[in-house]
Design a protein around this motif. Sequence first.
Motif, PDB file in Angstrom:
ATOM      1  N   GLU A 161       0.727  -1.376   0.120  1.00 19.42           N
ATOM      2  CA  GLU A 161      -0.033   0.117  -0.018  1.00 19.42           C
ATOM      3  C   GLU A 161       0.883   1.169  -0.243  1.00 19.42           C
ATOM      4  O   GLU A 161       0.482   2.432  -0.538  1.00 19.42           O
ATOM      5  CB  GLU A 161      -0.694   0.078   1.263  1.00 19.42           C
ATOM      6  N   GLU A 162       2.091   1.132   0.491  1.00 22.25           N
ATOM      7  CA  GLU A 162       3.053   2.243   0.513  1.00 22.25           C
ATOM      8  C   GLU A 162       3.866   2.693  -0.678  1.00 22.25           C
ATOM      9  O   GLU A 162       4.159   3.724  -0.903  1.00 22.25           O
ATOM     10  CB  GLU A 162       3.969   2.133   1.654  1.00 22.25           C
ATOM     11  N   ASP A 163       3.508   1.833  -1.661  1.00 23.01           N
ATOM     12  CA  ASP A 163       4.447   2.045  -3.030  1.00 23.01           C
ATOM     13  C   ASP A 163       4.026   3.254  -3.754  1.00 23.01           C
ATOM     14  O   ASP A 163       2.698   3.633  -4.008  1.00 23.01           O
ATOM     15  CB  ASP A 163       4.161   0.646  -3.941  1.00 23.01           C
ATOM     16  N   GLY A 164       5.041   4.018  -4.154  1.00 25.10           N
ATOM     17  CA  GLY A 164       4.497   4.960  -5.083  1.00 25.10           C
ATOM     18  C   GLY A 164       4.557   4.408  -6.689  1.00 25.10           C
ATOM     19  O   GLY A 164       4.754   3.589  -6.974  1.00 25.10           O
ATOM     20  N   LEU A 165       4.169   5.557  -7.430  1.00 27.67           N
ATOM     21  CA  LEU A 165       3.994   5.279  -8.751  1.00 27.67           C
ATOM     22  C   LEU A 165       4.997   4.470  -9.470  1.00 27.67           C
ATOM     23  O   LEU A 165       5.084   3.500 -10.014  1.00 27.67           O
ATOM     24  CB  LEU A 165       3.555   6.303  -9.828  1.00 27.67           C
ATOM     25  N   ALA A 166       6.471   5.077  -9.109  1.00 28.09           N
ATOM     26  CA  ALA A 166       7.542   4.703  -9.658  1.00 28.09           C
ATOM     27  C   ALA A 166       7.840   3.008  -9.058  1.00 28.09           C
ATOM     28  O   ALA A 166       8.312   2.098 -10.097  1.00 28.09           O
ATOM     29  CB  ALA A 166       8.749   5.417  -9.427  1.00 28.09           C
ATOM     30  N   THR A 167       7.730   2.849  -7.945  1.00 26.48           N
ATOM     31  CA  THR A 167       7.558   1.535  -7.474  1.00 26.48           C
ATOM     32  C   THR A 167       6.669   0.408  -8.025  1.00 26.48           C
ATOM     33  O   THR A 167       6.996  -0.674  -8.173  1.00 26.48           O
ATOM     34  CB  THR A 167       7.663   1.617  -5.963  1.00 26.48           C
ATOM     35  N   ILE A 168       5.372   1.035  -8.357  1.00 24.50           N
ATOM     36  CA  ILE A 168       4.527   0.223  -8.884  1.00 24.50           C
ATOM     37  C   ILE A 168       5.016  -0.365 -10.148  1.00 24.50           C
ATOM     38  O   ILE A 168       4.853  -1.312 -10.522  1.00 24.50           O
ATOM     39  CB  ILE A 168       3.132   1.110  -8.624  1.00 24.50           C
ATOM     40  N   LYS A 169       5.195   0.766 -11.027  1.00 26.80           N
ATOM     41  CA  LYS A 169       5.437   0.510 -12.485  1.00 26.80           C
ATOM     42  C   LYS A 169       6.803  -0.581 -12.231  1.00 26.80           C
ATOM     43  O   LYS A 169       6.850  -1.615 -13.217  1.00 26.80           O
ATOM     44  CB  LYS A 169       6.274   1.884 -13.149  1.00 26.80           C
ATOM     45  N   LYS A 170       7.905  -0.331 -11.656  1.00 29.18           N
ATOM     46  CA  LYS A 170       8.801  -1.382 -11.679  1.00 29.18           C
ATOM     47  C   LYS A 170       8.542  -2.808 -11.303  1.00 29.18           C
ATOM     48  O   LYS A 170       9.007  -3.651 -11.832  1.00 29.18           O
ATOM     49  CB  LYS A 170       9.994  -0.682 -10.670  1.00 29.18           C
ATOM     50  N   LYS A 171       7.733  -2.853 -10.150  1.00 24.92           N
ATOM     51  CA  LYS A 171       7.488  -4.352  -9.728  1.00 24.92           C
ATOM     52  C   LYS A 171       6.381  -4.914 -10.626  1.00 24.92           C
ATOM     53  O   LYS A 171       6.607  -6.116 -10.675  1.00 24.92           O
ATOM     54  CB  LYS A 171       6.588  -4.076  -8.422  1.00 24.92           C
ATOM     55  N   VAL A 172       5.489  -4.137 -11.336  1.00 26.57           N
ATOM     56  CA  VAL A 172       4.610  -4.697 -12.368  1.00 26.57           C
ATOM     57  C   VAL A 172       5.359  -5.377 -13.557  1.00 26.57           C
ATOM     58  O   VAL A 172       5.370  -6.386 -14.010  1.00 26.57           O
ATOM     59  CB  VAL A 172       3.580  -3.842 -12.660  1.00 26.57           C
ATOM     60  N   ILE A 173       6.381  -4.584 -14.008  1.00 26.81           N
ATOM     61  CA  ILE A 173       7.335  -4.795 -15.059  1.00 26.81           C
ATOM     62  C   ILE A 173       8.013  -5.895 -14.555  1.00 26.81           C
ATOM     63  O   ILE A 173       7.951  -6.951 -15.510  1.00 26.81           O
ATOM     64  CB  ILE A 173       8.113  -3.737 -15.507  1.00 26.81           C
ATOM     65  N   LYS A 174       8.457  -6.028 -13.619  1.00 32.05           N
ATOM     66  CA  LYS A 174       9.373  -7.074 -13.012  1.00 32.05           C
ATOM     67  C   LYS A 174       8.851  -8.214 -12.879  1.00 32.05           C
ATOM     68  O   LYS A 174       9.159  -9.496 -13.481  1.00 32.05           O
ATOM     69  CB  LYS A 174       9.998  -6.826 -11.760  1.00 32.05           C
ATOM     70  N   HIS A 175       7.501  -8.400 -12.503  1.00 33.53           N
ATOM     71  CA  HIS A 175       6.575  -9.481 -12.336  1.00 33.53           C
ATOM     72  C   HIS A 175       6.452 -10.034 -13.593  1.00 33.53           C
ATOM     73  O   HIS A 175       6.367 -11.332 -13.775  1.00 33.53           O
ATOM     74  CB  HIS A 175       5.430  -9.168 -11.794  1.00 33.53           C
ATOM     75  N   ASN A 176       5.867  -9.195 -14.487  1.00 30.08           N
ATOM     76  CA  ASN A 176       5.653  -9.815 -16.023  1.00 30.08           C
ATOM     77  C   ASN A 176       6.820 -10.357 -16.904  1.00 30.08           C
ATOM     78  O   ASN A 176       6.830 -11.310 -17.419  1.00 30.08           O
ATOM     79  CB  ASN A 176       5.112  -8.763 -16.758  1.00 30.08           C
ATOM     80  N   VAL A 177       8.188  -9.692 -16.637  1.00 32.47           N
ATOM     81  CA  VAL A 177       9.227 -10.231 -17.121  1.00 32.47           C
ATOM     82  C   VAL A 177       9.510 -11.530 -16.806  1.00 32.47           C
ATOM     83  O   VAL A 177      10.052 -12.405 -17.438  1.00 32.47           O
ATOM     84  CB  VAL A 177      10.484  -8.993 -17.019  1.00 32.47           C
ATOM     85  N   THR A 178       9.522 -11.539 -15.327  1.00 31.96           N
ATOM     86  CA  THR A 178       9.949 -12.819 -14.670  1.00 31.96           C
ATOM     87  C   THR A 178       8.912 -14.098 -15.218  1.00 31.96           C
ATOM     88  O   THR A 178       9.523 -15.295 -15.539  1.00 31.96           O
ATOM     89  CB  THR A 178       9.787 -12.911 -13.167  1.00 31.96           C
TER      90      THR A 178
END
Length: 287
Positions: free
Chosen positions: A95-112
């Motif tokens: 819940e604390e993630d900012g937009l930059a972190t959200i973008k990074k994590k979603v991209i990372k999850h999809n790439v993985t």
Amino acid sequence: MEVKGTLKSLLSDIRIKYNTFSKAQKRLADYILCEPEKVTLLSITELAGKGDTSETTVMRLLKKLEYDSYQVFRINLAKELTEKPGETLNEELSEEDGLATIKKKVIKHNVTAINDLEQTLSEDTIAEFLEFLAASKRVLFFGVGASASISQDALHKFGNIGINVCSHPDPHQMNIICAHSTPDDLFIAVSHTGESQEVLNAVSIARKNGSKIISLTSYANSSLAKMSDLYLLSSTNDKKYHSEAMASRIVQLTIIDILYIATFMQNEDVYFEEMNKSRIAVALNKT
């Protein structure tokens, strides 16, 4: 004691088999996936505590990962973290993630999830798909809900090179088309869970008519996979904040791309000519 080689990724194997784990095993798997570096330093008792479960449950999980020794498991995990430090961490959103972190994590999850295809989609499976395709006179791509868009993408790609394809998102139409299917038809069913009743009904009808069944699903133990002559796994452990099948959808589209290119390259001259016919036809609608 011999240590397993690194022919396959241990963490990928956890993600791929995640849907086959019990609730307690999933708690352990979640911890291993989120904190792999810490796990390499934990005893089996300490890891069991992190998952609020028992050492027996830890060993049952390791059995599903084809390990007989916790020590060997830890050694291979540490080796993987050393060899692929940037490919292992797949963090949960918070819940604390900012937009930059959200973008990074979603991209990372999809790439993985896409990278896991190196392990889940074997060359033998692709070759078997090509054999089924070559033996068929018509290909039926069916899925409902979010899976309907995957089927439509497949229809567009394979139809573009002149293959006789059919797809319809309406369950009534699916059943009607399957009622008239034949042993010359290849039915490719798309379902994340493999439990969509509409898809299972259509598959059941097609099977009775002798059609071959290939499924694209995330659950190897699903009803759909069990009804199939061949299944292609898009399994990935989607995260808490992801809508269902979010990363799996990306993986399924990638699988369709792989199957399409593999098909095209088998008979490049013929399919290139057919693709040009499609391009000319589409060009009529452009100014």
